[in-house]
Design a protein around this motif. Structure first.
Motif, mmCIF file in Angstrom:
data_model
loop_
_atom_site.group_PDB
_atom_site.id
_atom_site.type_symbol
_atom_site.label_atom_id
_atom_site.label_comp_id
_atom_site.label_asym_id
_atom_site.label_seq_id
_atom_site.Cartn_x
_atom_site.Cartn_y
_atom_site.Cartn_z
ATOM 1 N N SER A 149 -12.294 33.232 -26.050
ATOM 2 C CA SER A 149 -13.071 32.076 -26.934
ATOM 3 C C SER A 149 -11.952 32.008 -28.317
ATOM 4 O O SER A 149 -11.989 30.691 -28.540
ATOM 5 C CB SER A 149 -14.134 32.817 -27.640
ATOM 6 N N ILE A 150 -11.071 32.984 -28.739
ATOM 7 C CA ILE A 150 -10.409 32.543 -29.856
ATOM 8 C C ILE A 150 -9.153 31.548 -29.582
ATOM 9 O O ILE A 150 -8.848 30.687 -29.962
ATOM 10 C CB ILE A 150 -9.511 33.973 -30.673
ATOM 11 N N GLU A 151 -8.814 31.765 -28.168
ATOM 12 C CA GLU A 151 -7.652 30.916 -27.649
ATOM 13 C C GLU A 151 -8.309 29.435 -27.644
ATOM 14 O O GLU A 151 -7.498 28.333 -27.851
ATOM 15 C CB GLU A 151 -7.232 31.365 -26.050
ATOM 16 N N LEU A 152 -9.557 29.353 -26.905
ATOM 17 C CA LEU A 152 -10.098 28.051 -26.902
ATOM 18 C C LEU A 152 -10.760 27.348 -28.190
ATOM 19 O O LEU A 152 -10.202 26.249 -28.536
ATOM 20 C CB LEU A 152 -11.219 28.334 -25.976
ATOM 21 N N ARG A 153 -10.728 28.209 -29.217
ATOM 22 C CA ARG A 153 -11.076 27.885 -30.399
ATOM 23 C C ARG A 153 -9.925 27.308 -31.259
ATOM 24 O O ARG A 153 -10.100 26.145 -31.893
ATOM 25 C CB ARG A 153 -11.572 28.977 -31.476
ATOM 26 N N ARG A 154 -8.642 27.909 -31.008
ATOM 27 C CA ARG A 154 -7.415 27.312 -31.465
ATOM 28 C C ARG A 154 -7.248 25.978 -30.882
ATOM 29 O O ARG A 154 -6.829 24.922 -31.732
ATOM 30 C CB ARG A 154 -6.511 28.185 -31.234
ATOM 31 N N ALA A 155 -7.539 25.850 -29.479
ATOM 32 C CA ALA A 155 -7.119 24.539 -28.940
ATOM 33 C C ALA A 155 -8.075 23.600 -29.382
ATOM 34 O O ALA A 155 -7.914 22.342 -29.601
ATOM 35 C CB ALA A 155 -7.378 24.725 -27.408
ATOM 36 N N VAL A 156 -9.303 23.707 -29.427
ATOM 37 C CA VAL A 156 -10.703 22.701 -30.131
ATOM 38 C C VAL A 156 -9.975 22.369 -31.687
ATOM 39 O O VAL A 156 -10.046 21.183 -31.943
ATOM 40 C CB VAL A 156 -11.782 23.490 -30.146
ATOM 41 N N GLU A 157 -9.576 23.293 -32.449
ATOM 42 C CA GLU A 157 -9.089 22.867 -33.707
ATOM 43 C C GLU A 157 -8.182 22.062 -33.794
ATOM 44 O O GLU A 157 -8.125 21.140 -34.688
ATOM 45 C CB GLU A 157 -9.031 24.318 -34.679
ATOM 46 N N ILE A 158 -7.317 22.415 -32.924
ATOM 47 C CA ILE A 158 -5.791 21.193 -32.921
ATOM 48 C C ILE A 158 -6.451 19.991 -32.487
ATOM 49 O O ILE A 158 -5.843 19.009 -33.054
ATOM 50 C CB ILE A 158 -4.914 22.080 -31.849
ATOM 51 N N GLN A 159 -6.997 19.920 -31.447
ATOM 52 C CA GLN A 159 -7.571 18.513 -30.911
ATOM 53 C C GLN A 159 -8.344 17.937 -32.157
ATOM 54 O O GLN A 159 -8.127 16.656 -32.232
ATOM 55 C CB GLN A 159 -8.360 18.856 -29.707
ATOM 56 N N LEU A 160 -9.281 18.667 -32.713
ATOM 57 C CA LEU A 160 -10.046 17.998 -33.965
ATOM 58 C C LEU A 160 -8.954 17.435 -34.891
ATOM 59 O O LEU A 160 -9.174 16.529 -35.490
ATOM 60 C CB LEU A 160 -11.048 18.939 -34.397
ATOM 61 N N THR A 161 -8.107 18.297 -35.487
ATOM 62 C CA THR A 161 -7.068 17.897 -36.382
ATOM 63 C C THR A 161 -6.445 16.654 -35.881
ATOM 64 O O THR A 161 -6.465 15.735 -36.845
ATOM 65 C CB THR A 161 -6.073 18.982 -36.569
ATOM 66 N N ALA A 162 -5.908 16.437 -34.520
ATOM 67 C CA ALA A 162 -5.313 15.322 -34.030
ATOM 68 C C ALA A 162 -6.235 14.250 -34.188
ATOM 69 O O ALA A 162 -5.766 12.973 -34.566
ATOM 70 C CB ALA A 162 -4.782 15.635 -32.607
ATOM 71 N N LEU A 163 -7.311 14.320 -33.709
ATOM 72 C CA LEU A 163 -8.380 13.146 -33.721
ATOM 73 C C LEU A 163 -8.887 12.769 -35.283
ATOM 74 O O LEU A 163 -8.892 11.490 -35.469
ATOM 75 C CB LEU A 163 -9.650 13.782 -33.076
ATOM 76 N N SER A 164 -8.716 13.761 -36.016
ATOM 77 C CA SER A 164 -9.156 13.367 -37.642
ATOM 78 C C SER A 164 -7.924 12.682 -38.194
ATOM 79 O O SER A 164 -7.953 11.818 -39.150
ATOM 80 C CB SER A 164 -9.571 14.535 -38.349
ATOM 81 N N SER A 165 -6.604 12.667 -37.649
ATOM 82 C CA SER A 165 -5.565 12.361 -38.309
ATOM 83 C C SER A 165 -5.295 11.062 -37.638
ATOM 84 O O SER A 165 -4.462 10.457 -38.172
ATOM 85 C CB SER A 165 -4.386 13.188 -38.358
ATOM 86 N N GLN A 166 -5.755 10.471 -36.622
ATOM 87 C CA GLN A 166 -5.795 9.227 -35.977
ATOM 88 C C GLN A 166 -6.713 8.304 -36.516
ATOM 89 O O GLN A 166 -7.922 8.689 -36.849
ATOM 90 C CB GLN A 166 -5.898 9.179 -34.413
ATOM 91 N N PRO A 167 -6.219 6.740 -36.809
ATOM 92 C CA PRO A 167 -7.123 5.998 -37.175
ATOM 93 C C PRO A 167 -8.370 5.567 -36.411
ATOM 94 O O PRO A 167 -8.413 5.645 -35.283
ATOM 95 C CB PRO A 167 -6.338 4.879 -37.618
#
Length: 167
Positions: A149-167
């Motif tokens: 779960s911690i590995e997947l949690r990291r992947a989710v956070e990376i994806q959310l960060t990438a999505l929030s930085s895109q317009p």
């Protein structure tokens, strides 16, 4: 022992052209294998031939239409093959049948992004994050082939960060 098809079903022409061999065992459970005995949807990583995996997963889905893990695996195979619409549909079923599987939500978000559906991708990622927040760090995620779960949690956070930085 695993058999290619239950005795009460009819194999397709494509499937019957490729019988199970000792080098490539079939991964579809036979009619005498109960679900309680540990029968599960085949892992993408377990297969040597991706085309046979897809066909076998589709056959398994017909036998066990309410098994969320087969819809998750099939969605992963479709996504890898570039069949995004089918991937989204299989992953939608997986999240419906097992709404507490964070990997299904995460994978669905990836498929939605490939379709350009940012709102549904964000919703799926947010749901995955909610589910993962309740899990211990070292817990294996269902369908994740030893993914914690911690590995997947990291992947989710990376994806959310990438999505929030895109317009």
């Amino acid at each position: 022992e695993l058999t290619r098809f239950p005795t009460n079903s009819t194999p397709t022409a494509e499937a019957s052209a490729r019988p199970a061999t000792k080098n490539r065992p079939s991964i579809v459970p036979g009619p005498n294998q109960a679900r309680a005995s540990g029968s599960r949807a085949p892992s993408v990583a377990e297969a040597r031939d991706p085309l046979s995996t897809r066909a076998e997963l589709e056959t398994y889905r017909l036998i066990h239409p309410l098994d969320a893990s087969v819809h998750l695996r099939l969605g992963m195979v479709y996504l890898e093959a570039g069949d995004i619409a089918r991937a989204v549909e299989s992953l939608r079923r997986a999240t419906f049948l097992d709404p507490n599987n964070p990997l299904a939500h995460f994978t669905r978000s990836r498929a939605c992004l490939r379709l350009g559906d940012r709102p549904n991708a964000l919703a799926a990622l947010t749901q995955a994050r909610r589910i993962l927040a309740r899990l211990p760090d070292d817990q294996e995620v269902a369908g994740g082939d030893r993914l914690t779960s911690i590995e997947l949690r990291r992947a989710v956070e990376i994806q959310l960060t990438a999505l929030s930085s895109q317009p």
